[in-house]
Design an enzyme around this catalytic site. Structure first.
Site, PDB file in Angstrom:
ATOM      1  N   ARG A 273       0.855  -1.181   0.000  1.00 37.75           N
ATOM      2  CA  ARG A 273       0.000   0.000   0.000  1.00 37.75           C
ATOM      3  C   ARG A 273       0.897   1.239   0.000  1.00 37.75           C
ATOM      4  NH1 ARG A 273      -2.489   0.478   5.328  1.00 37.75           N
ATOM      5  NH2 ARG A 273      -1.008   2.197   5.623  1.00 37.75           N
ATOM      6  N   HIS A 277      -3.529   4.488   4.662  1.00 37.29           N
ATOM      7  CA  HIS A 277      -4.721   3.631   4.723  1.00 37.29           C
ATOM      8  C   HIS A 277      -5.922   4.327   4.084  1.00 37.29           C
ATOM      9  CE1 HIS A 277      -7.665   0.800   6.222  1.00 37.29           C
ATOM     10  NE2 HIS A 277      -8.293   1.782   6.858  1.00 37.29           N
ATOM     11  N   TYR A 286       3.925   4.910  11.466  1.00 40.03           N
ATOM     12  CA  TYR A 286       4.212   3.484  11.648  1.00 40.03           C
ATOM     13  C   TYR A 286       5.072   2.869  10.537  1.00 40.03           C
ATOM     14  CZ  TYR A 286       0.041   3.245   8.631  1.00 40.03           C
ATOM     15  OH  TYR A 286      -0.872   3.424   7.612  1.00 40.03           O
TER      16      TYR A 286
END
Length: 378
Positions: A273, A277, A286
């Site tokens: 990805r 998100h 993160y």
């Protein structure tokens, strides 16, 4: 003190009853140790040029669709958009592997798969805009509603596929889910029912590394998600999710297998990805930029361009034609998304139940009275 600790006691080693035996040989169900690849291997030479060019055009269009939809969130035209940038090979291959009569069961991140299957891009974004329950007729397009709860579309896919087989309909269901969805109970229930019923369904897990901010290593200790297939009695396949012809080939084989009555397949596509998100997520909290850049080197469009160029199938005119078509799609999407939709609040009560309950009817009557009162005041 246990029985085993008593002086002179014989160790208790229970064994299965004599009738026990494996129901099936698990060996053929296990995935290969490495993700299957086509691009950069000898297998690439056997892929038809027409398919490679079709995949390329769809990848370019899909990338532009993702960037345009992301821009629409910044302009306030979309409430949220879960981008599939970097995962376009999985999205496009899923759409192209199906026949018109088959069904696609997408998750919230799979708007591109729906568009690649022929759905109007505006209709695909209607749910994310907050205008309508779905935005399109699932039966007309053979695309189930975009599913925002994790993995709940998987049992639906199994149910539809099983029902189609009982009716004698030649239909295969392809259900898409992320790696985070494999931690949900619906994932396991769907796989178990599908295998027991030998339902004509294919499960495609897009392993993009993260369930929002949770890395895969914190979700499962399995060798791969594809290995989970053997526990349910179906084959597991592991494929490079950024290798468009490889994903297309593995999915096509699984769809054909299901159509022949040989049951379901679990496919794990290893991808990444690139974007956050959603537009509401801060991915810098993160993961590090170097990780993203490493995956950009394995970009699905870049990989396919290298193959097409090496075979003399991609020139400047072909690239420009793909870019122009993608820009035309984006311009049309912008224009229509910038128009304020005309919405009827009473549509809130449409398509909730086949027969409206008394409580729902009471709420509808109350809303109608309020709308009528507002109209009289104007």
């Amino acid at each position: 003190m246990t029985v085993q600790e008593l002086p002179g006691a014989v160790a208790y080693r229970p064994t299965p009853p004599p009738a026990w035996k494996p129901r099936i040989d698990p060996t053929p169900l296990l995935p290969d140790p490495e993700p299957y690849r086509v691009l950069g291997t000898d297998a690439a030479a056997s892929v038809a040029p027409e398919l490679l060019l079709k995949l390329y055009a769809q990848l370019v269009r899909g990338r532009r669709y993702n960037t345009q939809a992301t821009a629409l969130t910044k302009q306030g035209r979309l409430a949220v958009y879960p981008s599939s940038t970097g995962q376009e090979a999985c999205e496009v291959a899923a759409a192209l592997a199906l026949e018109e009569r088959d069904w696609l069961f997408p998750s919230y991140r799979d708007t591109l798969a729906a568009v690649a299957r022929g759905l109007d891009p505006v209709a695909a974004l209607t749910l994310l805009r907050g205008d309508w329950h779905t935005g399109y007729d699932p039966r007309e397009h053979r695309i189930a509603p975009l599913c925002t709860p994790l993995a709940t579309q998987l049992p639906h896919a199994v149910g539809l596929a099983h029902a189609a087989r009982l009716k004698g309909d030649d239909v295969v269901a392809l259900a898409m889910v992320g790696d985070g969805g494999t931690s949900e109970g619906d994932f396991h229930e769907a796989l178990n029912f599908a295998a027991v019923w030998r339902a004509p369904v294919v499960f495609l897990v897009q392993n993009n590394g993260f369930a929002i901010s949770v890395p895969l290593a914190k979700q499962t200790a399995a060798p791969s998600l594809a290995h989970k297939a053997v526990g349910y009695g179906m084959p597991g396949r592991l494929v490079d999710g950024n290798d468009a012809p490889a994903v297309h080939q593995v999915l096509t084989e699984a769809v054909s297998r299901a159509r022949r009555g040989e049951g379901p397949t679990l496919i794990e596509a290893i991808t990444y990805r690139i974007d956050a998100h959603t537009n509401a997520d801060d991915a810098t909290r993160y993961r590090v930029a170097s990780e993203i850049e490493a995956w950009r080197e394995h970009d699905p469009i870049r990989l396919l361009e290298q193959e097409l160029t090496g075979r003399g199938l991609l020139d400047d005119d072909t690239k420009q034609a793909a870019t122009d078509a993608a820009e035309a799609m984006a311009a049309d999407l912008r224009q229509r998304m910038n128009a304020d939709p005309v919405l009827d609040p009473m549509d809130l009560f449409a398509h909730v139940y086949a027969e409206r309950s008394s409580q729902l009817q009471e709420q509808a009557d109350q809303l109608r009275a309020e709308l009528d009162a507002e109209g009289e005041e104007r």
